[in-house]
Each structure stands twice: as structure tokens, then as C-alpha cells.
Design an enzyme around this catalytic site. Structure first.
Site, mmCIF file in Angstrom:
data_model
loop_
_atom_site.group_PDB
_atom_site.id
_atom_site.type_symbol
_atom_site.label_atom_id
_atom_site.label_comp_id
_atom_site.label_asym_id
_atom_site.label_seq_id
_atom_site.Cartn_x
_atom_site.Cartn_y
_atom_site.Cartn_z
ATOM 1 N N TYR A 134 11.815 7.459 9.186
ATOM 2 C CA TYR A 134 11.306 8.553 8.362
ATOM 3 C C TYR A 134 11.870 9.865 8.890
ATOM 4 O O TYR A 134 12.984 9.906 9.387
ATOM 5 C CB TYR A 134 9.775 8.523 8.287
ATOM 6 C CG TYR A 134 9.304 9.287 7.082
ATOM 7 C CD1 TYR A 134 9.681 8.879 5.807
ATOM 8 C CD2 TYR A 134 8.538 10.434 7.201
ATOM 9 C CE1 TYR A 134 9.310 9.600 4.684
ATOM 10 C CE2 TYR A 134 8.158 11.153 6.087
ATOM 11 C CZ TYR A 134 8.552 10.737 4.831
ATOM 12 O OH TYR A 134 8.194 11.457 3.723
ATOM 13 N N ARG A 187 12.312 17.207 -5.157
ATOM 14 C CA ARG A 187 12.050 18.133 -4.049
ATOM 15 C C ARG A 187 11.895 17.320 -2.773
ATOM 16 O O ARG A 187 10.796 17.177 -2.234
ATOM 17 C CB ARG A 187 10.779 18.932 -4.348
ATOM 18 C CG ARG A 187 10.595 20.212 -3.584
ATOM 19 C CD ARG A 187 9.228 20.280 -2.933
ATOM 20 N NE ARG A 187 9.151 19.364 -1.797
ATOM 21 C CZ ARG A 187 8.067 19.133 -1.073
ATOM 22 N NH1 ARG A 187 6.937 19.700 -1.380
ATOM 23 N NH2 ARG A 187 8.085 18.300 -0.048
ATOM 24 N N LYS A 205 7.941 5.813 3.373
ATOM 25 C CA LYS A 205 6.487 5.987 3.339
ATOM 26 C C LYS A 205 5.773 4.641 3.366
ATOM 27 O O LYS A 205 4.753 4.467 4.042
ATOM 28 C CB LYS A 205 6.083 6.760 2.084
ATOM 29 C CG LYS A 205 6.455 8.224 2.092
ATOM 30 C CD LYS A 205 5.509 9.041 2.956
ATOM 31 C CE LYS A 205 5.817 10.527 2.839
ATOM 32 N NZ LYS A 205 4.915 11.365 3.640
ATOM 33 N N GLU A 276 4.963 11.559 -4.707
ATOM 34 C CA GLU A 276 5.678 12.056 -3.527
ATOM 35 C C GLU A 276 6.867 12.927 -3.928
ATOM 36 O O GLU A 276 7.694 12.524 -4.760
ATOM 37 C CB GLU A 276 6.180 10.856 -2.704
ATOM 38 C CG GLU A 276 6.826 11.218 -1.405
ATOM 39 C CD GLU A 276 5.830 11.641 -0.359
ATOM 40 O OE1 GLU A 276 6.173 12.515 0.445
ATOM 41 O OE2 GLU A 276 4.702 11.095 -0.346
ATOM 42 N N ASP A 277 6.953 14.112 -3.339
ATOM 43 C CA ASP A 277 8.139 14.975 -3.462
ATOM 44 C C ASP A 277 8.504 15.305 -4.908
ATOM 45 O O ASP A 277 9.675 15.267 -5.298
ATOM 46 C CB ASP A 277 9.328 14.352 -2.732
ATOM 47 C CG ASP A 277 9.194 14.490 -1.221
ATOM 48 O OD1 ASP A 277 8.280 15.204 -0.774
ATOM 49 O OD2 ASP A 277 9.998 13.894 -0.489
ATOM 50 N N ASP A 299 0.783 13.226 -2.215
ATOM 51 C CA ASP A 299 0.907 13.238 -0.760
ATOM 52 C C ASP A 299 1.198 14.643 -0.231
ATOM 53 O O ASP A 299 0.593 15.086 0.745
ATOM 54 C CB ASP A 299 2.024 12.277 -0.347
ATOM 55 C CG ASP A 299 2.139 12.122 1.155
ATOM 56 O OD1 ASP A 299 1.105 11.898 1.806
ATOM 57 O OD2 ASP A 299 3.261 12.233 1.682
ATOM 58 N N ASP A 300 2.106 15.355 -0.873
ATOM 59 C CA ASP A 300 2.510 16.675 -0.381
ATOM 60 C C ASP A 300 1.375 17.685 -0.481
ATOM 61 O O ASP A 300 1.192 18.520 0.401
ATOM 62 C CB ASP A 300 3.719 17.183 -1.178
ATOM 63 C CG ASP A 300 4.830 16.157 -1.216
ATOM 64 O OD1 ASP A 300 5.433 15.904 -0.170
ATOM 65 O OD2 ASP A 300 5.075 15.586 -2.294
ATOM 66 N N ASN A 443 10.044 20.020 7.031
ATOM 67 C CA ASN A 443 10.900 18.898 7.400
ATOM 68 C C ASN A 443 12.226 18.987 6.645
ATOM 69 O O ASN A 443 12.275 19.545 5.553
ATOM 70 C CB ASN A 443 10.215 17.573 7.043
ATOM 71 C CG ASN A 443 9.005 17.314 7.903
ATOM 72 O OD1 ASN A 443 9.052 17.480 9.113
ATOM 73 N ND2 ASN A 443 7.915 16.902 7.272
#
Length: 592
Positions: A134, A187, A205, A276-277, A299-300, A443
Site C-alpha cells: 500500500y 483522485r 485496500k 475509495e478515491d 473511506d477518504d 499520501n
């Protein structure tokens, strides 16, 4: 028009052990204590179909009896080996590889041929390999996905599949899916639009779900929604694997996601879906649209919010305070995207739960984006950002211009822009605050708002440091300062474990408050004195168990749970029983 996020937030009422109580009673457990039943897999596959299925393949570990029953005698080496022997061979080969991306490719190939051995490798070396599978290495793997691709994993739903998504969903060969991680690649971390290359994020993930939360790897599904890309390099790259057209947007995008949600929930009605993202405003739009319809979360926005709130609450404990002291904190947040807004909203929920009004809670924040302060006069803000707009301060001012006015006690870095936590900022914060929270959360490591070394030096060691990507402890003036990884790998695996074990029908906002308070309560007083606010990542399964138990209890209290521990078991025993371990299953062949 998108409603302001505060209009759907609820006062949080949680019943969990007091801070420190979890640390006192916490016991880590051996694999044999967690999973004591032999896994049985029923399949109609035989011969090479067994060997080429990574969920069934045992490589050189098939017994003589299995070789006969499965029709593979002569197709594998004659002398059976143990899983441990296989692990030792693979680890020796991995250790010979120097480059991080090359290690990633090696592990990816191992996962593609033998999942049990892959997960044993990760679990046995979690602290060493988590940064490989990850962040930060997964970012480079996403960027180069179309260049290092060898074998497909997961599912792709593309713009070419509109009107046929139910048929596409039916192609997944396994009926039992517990957790889905889905991205549209718009993203990815702090790297922007990587299109179909974002697939590495759901895969990574889900590895953390398996290794950190004990979710059965047979029951996970990574998915990319390929709605195109606006990345010009990918649009013009002949090797790119995704749809080479501009991204669907507006109503066209939402109609695409609507069809996918309908198809995927019909095919896998019990699955927890982690978004996610996704870029803003789509990330928040989708959360608000589906949160009360299906078992999903972002999640974000939410689990990143939970682990950041845990960092704040643990920092209060490190100062000798209590969770209620959060009402006194002053927050400077760099970044106003989905993660920035989600993190700050989660903190606001906690402040309100401790007795403040929502208006009072918002007034504790100063939020900045690339245009400066979200202040008076900004007319380009989303509703979710408007609640953080400072009506008492003109828009556009820089953090440096407002430091003395704000006097922040917590620095939140969610900007994806490196070096924004300057020497002047860090020195100033440490001059008046005991153990300020310095949290560069962007990150991968190259996007971090500061390094651990910079933070320790510029604050003269007066800080609690937690970052999104890992940093080694720092030795400064003869003293070693602990670093912490404020990464949602501490939060979502346990959340998933609790949701799956209780078969919760929804993921209420309270989930993330429960999660944060549990994690913030785990560190012992001795740990806190050294600046260590979280356990080591090697203890992630123990953390996930604590989180999962409280999430399952919450689901039961809120009448969302549809599955309960068998008679004679409590939630803790049930969750421990459910946590998967990397052991070769007994394979039964039947004509299904």
C-alpha cells in the site's frame, strides 16, 4: 443542490470502555486462538484448473491424496512441502529484490498464483511489507499500472457497459462477497486522475482488510468504475488499459453509478461497499445519496476522519487531558477536498458529542485550500465547504498571515502539497502549546506536508507526530522521538470486521465515532509518554478486533444487525472465530 453535510450529521451517543480501559484489558492472540476450524472449499474444478486458480492452488503443498482426488498427480513436484517451507523460500527470494516497485511486482505475482501463501507472507512481515503493498509504493504502481500489468484481478465496469451492468456483475464467479472496494480512479492518493490504473488501490485496500481485519480473501472484490479519464498522458498512451475518452460528468456520471449500484447490490446484497478515491464533489454526493439506501461508506471522508479523530483524542490523553478537552482545541487544516472536509466533519461530530453546539465546533477550525483561507467573500465553495468558511476573516489569507491570530494546537495536512508545514509554522506552534498535534496526512510520502525529521527539529521535540505514510523514529539531540502512522489502515479493517460479522444493513455516521474512540483508548500511559499514540502495525489485528467488537455492538443497539453470535458466544468470541487465517483449505470436488 447538495445539502450541507452538517444537515445530516447526528449527535453521537456511544457506549464504549473509557480511555485506557482497552489498553488495560487488551490481549493479543495467536493465530491458533483466532481460527480453529478447518476451512473447506467445495469446487467443481480439477486438474490444471485447480493449479491456475490462486484461491485453490497450493503449489508444492498438495498431499498425495489431494493429487489423486484433484487429478493433478504428475502436474506438480512429487514431494509435498509445508506452507512454512514455501514461505521461507519465497521470503528468501523477496529479500534478494532491492527496488520497492520490484518487490511490489513480485508480491503481485505471488498473489496471482497462490493467495494463501501471499497472505501468509504479508501477515508474517506486515510492518515491512505494508508500505510495499500500500502507500507509498502503491502510488507508483497505480501510475505504472498499464506498464506492469500481467494478469487481471477484480472487475471493471466501463462506459461501454452501460445498460448491461447486471450481466457484467453476473460474470463474477463467486456468489459470496463480504467486502467491495470501488474507485473511479479520479483522485488517487495525492496523484490525481489515474483512471483504470486506480485498480491497485482497491486491491491494496482489500489486502489490508484480509491481513488487518481477518476478512476471508475469497469473499472480497476490487472494482474500478471506468468512466474515462481527463489525464492527457493516459488519453494518448497506446498502452493505457482504460477507456480513452474524457470522464463522464454530471447527470451522465450519476446515472452510470446508479446503474452500477443497482446491479452490484442485486448480485451481492450482503456486501459492505467502500467507496475509495473519488474526487469532490462526487465523493460527497455519492455518500449522501447512498448512505441510507445501502451498506456503504466513503473511506477518504469517513474512515480517514475516524483515524485522524483518534489521533487528536490520543494527543489529548498524551497531554494528560480527557476527550472532553477537544472543545478547547484550535485546528488549522490545509486542504479542503473530500478528505479535508471529511476529517474536519468527523472531529466536529466529536466536539458536539462532548457538549458544544455545532456552530461552536465549526468556529474552532480555520480551513485553507490552494486559494488561501476559506473566508469571507469566497463564492466558489461547495455546500460542504461553506460550513467551514470564516465569516470574521477575509478570504485568501495565507496560514502564515493568520498564525498569531489562530494559535492552532492541531495542524492537519490534507493538501497533497509537500512542505506546507514550514519551519516558522512548526516553531511557532511549539512555542505556546504543550505537545501540539502535527499531522501531515497526505499520501504518498512525496506529498507529505513535512517529514518527521523536520517536525521534530523545528518543534525542538515538543509535539505528537502522526503522518499518512510511514516515517521512521527520529533521533534528535540524543533522544529518540516516536512517530505514528495516522493511516486509515487502523480503522477500516476493524469497521469491516464488525459490519460483516453483524451483517449490518447500513453504516451510520456513529460507526466512525465509535472507531475513533476505541483506537484513541488503546495506547497505554507508558506509550503516550514516549509520544506513541497507536500500537505497532504488527498489532493491527488486535486493534481491528477491538474496533470490530464495538462496531458490531453498535449495529445491534441501532437495530441494524441481522446476524448475531451463536448461542454461547459473545461478540468478541464471534469476531475472533470469524477472522480468517492463511491455512490451506480442504478441497472437495463435487459436480455443482
Amino acid at each position: 443542490m447538495l445539502a450541507p453535510i452538517q444537515s445530516i450529521a447526528r449527535p453521537v451517543s456511544t457506549v464504549i470502555p473509557a480511555a485506557g480501559a482497552l489498553a488495560a484489558k487488551r490481549t493479543f492472540f495467536a493465530p491458533s486462538e483466532v481460527y480453529n476450524k478447518k476451512q473447506v472449499i467445495i469446487t467443481k474444478k480439477t486438474g490444471l484448473d485447480i493449479i491456475f486458480d490462486p484461491k485453490l492452488n497450493k503449489g508444492s503443498a498438495f498431499t498425495a491424496d489431494e493429487k489423486d482426488r484433484l487429478g493433478i498427480r504428475g502436474l506438480v513436484p512429487p514431494r509435498p512441502q509445508t506452507l512454512e517451507a514455501q514461505y521461507q523460500r519465497c521470503k528468501a527470494n523477496l529479500d534478494k529484490i532491492e527496488g520497492p516497485l520490484e518487490k511490489f511486482i513480485f508480491l503481485n505475482a505471488l498473489q496471482d498464483r497462490n493467495e494463501t501463501l501471499y497472505y501468509k507472507m504479508i501477515l508474517e512481515n506486515f510492518v515491512e511489507l505494508a508500505p510495499i503493498i500500500y502507500t507509498p509504493v502503491v502510488g507508483e504502481a497505480c501510475q505504472k499500472f498499464h506498464k506492469i500489468f500481467t494478469r487481471t484481478r477484480g472487475m471493471y465496469f466501463s462506459s461501454a457497459d452501460r445498460g448491461q451492468m447486471s450481466a457484467v456483475a453476473a460474470n463474477w464467479p463467486y456468489d459470496d462477497v463480504d467486502v467491495i472496494v470501488v474507485t473511479d480512479g479520479s483522485r488517487i492518493l495525492g496523484l490525481g486522475d489515474l483512471g483504470a490504473g486506480g485498480m491497485q488501490i482497491p486491491i491494496g485496500k482489500l489486502t489490508l482488510y484480509v491481513c488487518g481485519g481477518g476478512i476471508n480473501p475469497r469473499n472480497v472484490l476490487p472494482i474500478v468504475l471506468d468512466v474515462g479519464t481527463n489525464n492527457k498522458d493516459l488519453l494518448n498512451d497506446p498502452l493505457y488499459l482504460g477507456m480513452q475518452h474524457p470522464r463522464l460528468a454530471g447527470e451522465e456520471f450519476h446515472a452510470f453509478v446508479d446503474e452500477w449500484v443497482s446491479a452490484i447490490t442485486d448480485r451481492f446484497p450482503k456486501a459492505v461497499i467502500q467507496f475509495e478515491d473519488f474526487m469532490m464533489p462526487n465523493a460527497l454526493d455519492l455518500l449522501l445519496k447512498y448512505k441510507d439506501q445501502i451498506c456503504m461508506f466513503n473511506d477518504d471522508i469517513q474512515s480517514t476522519g475516524a483515524i485522524t479523530l483518534a489521533s487528536v483524542l490520543a494527543t489529548l490523553r498524551a497531554r494528560g487531558g480527557t476527550f472532553a478537552d477537544i472543545k478547547k482545541e484550535r485546528f488549522l487544516c490545509l486542504g479542503a477536498g473530500s478528505s479535508g472536509v471529511g476529517v474536519c466533519e468527523t472531529i466536529v461530530d466529536c466536539i458536539v458529542a462532548e457538549g458544544a453546539t455545532r456552530e461552536e465546533a465549526y468556529n474552532q477550525f480555520y480551513m485553507f485550500d490552494h486559494k488561501g483561507l476559506l473566508g469571507k467573500g469566497r463564492d466558489d465553495l461547495l455546500p460542504s465547504q461553506q460550513v467551514f468558511m470564516r465569516k470574521d476573516t477575509p478570504a485568501g489569507k495565507t496560514p502564515a498571515e493568520l498564525l498569531e491570530k489562530i494559535k492552532p494546537t492541531i495542524l492537519l495536512g490534507l493538501s497533497t502539497t509537500p512542505k506546507l508545514f514550514t519551519k516558522e509554522m512548526l516553531s511557532f506552534v511549539s512555542s505556546y502549546c504543550e505537545k501540539p498535534g502535527v499531522f501531515p496526512l497526505s499520501n504518498p510520502t512525496s506529498r507529505s506536508e513535512c517529514t518527521a525529521e523536520e517536525a521534530v527539529e523545528y518543534t525542538n521535540g515538543n509535539l505528537i507526530f502522526a503522518s499518512g505514510s510511514p516515517f521512521d523514529p527520529v533521533t534528535y539531540k540524543g533522544k529518540t522521538y516516536q512517530t505514528n502512522q495516522c493511516n486509515n489502515s487502523y480503522s477500516f479493517p476493524g469497521i469491516g470486521l464488525g459490519l460483516v460479522s453483524s451483517r449490518s444493513t447500513r453504516v451510520p455516521f456513529e460507526t466512525f465515532q465509535v472507531c475513533a474512540r476505541v483506537i484513541a483508548s488503546i495506547a497505554t500511559p507508558e506509550m503516550l509518554k514516549t509520544g506513541k499514540i497507536f500500537p505497532d502495525l504488527s498489532d493491527l489485528r488486535a486493534v481491528s478486533l477491538e474496533v470490530g467488537v464495538e462496531v458490531a455492538k453498535m449495529a445491534e443497539r441501532m437495530n441494524l444487525a441481522t446476524q448475531f453470535p451463536p448461542k454461547g458466544m459473545d461478540w468478541r468470541e464471534w469476531l475472533k472465530h470469524n477472522m480468517w487465517q492463511p491455512e490451506y483449505p480442504h478441497i472437495v470436488v463435487k459436480n455443482l
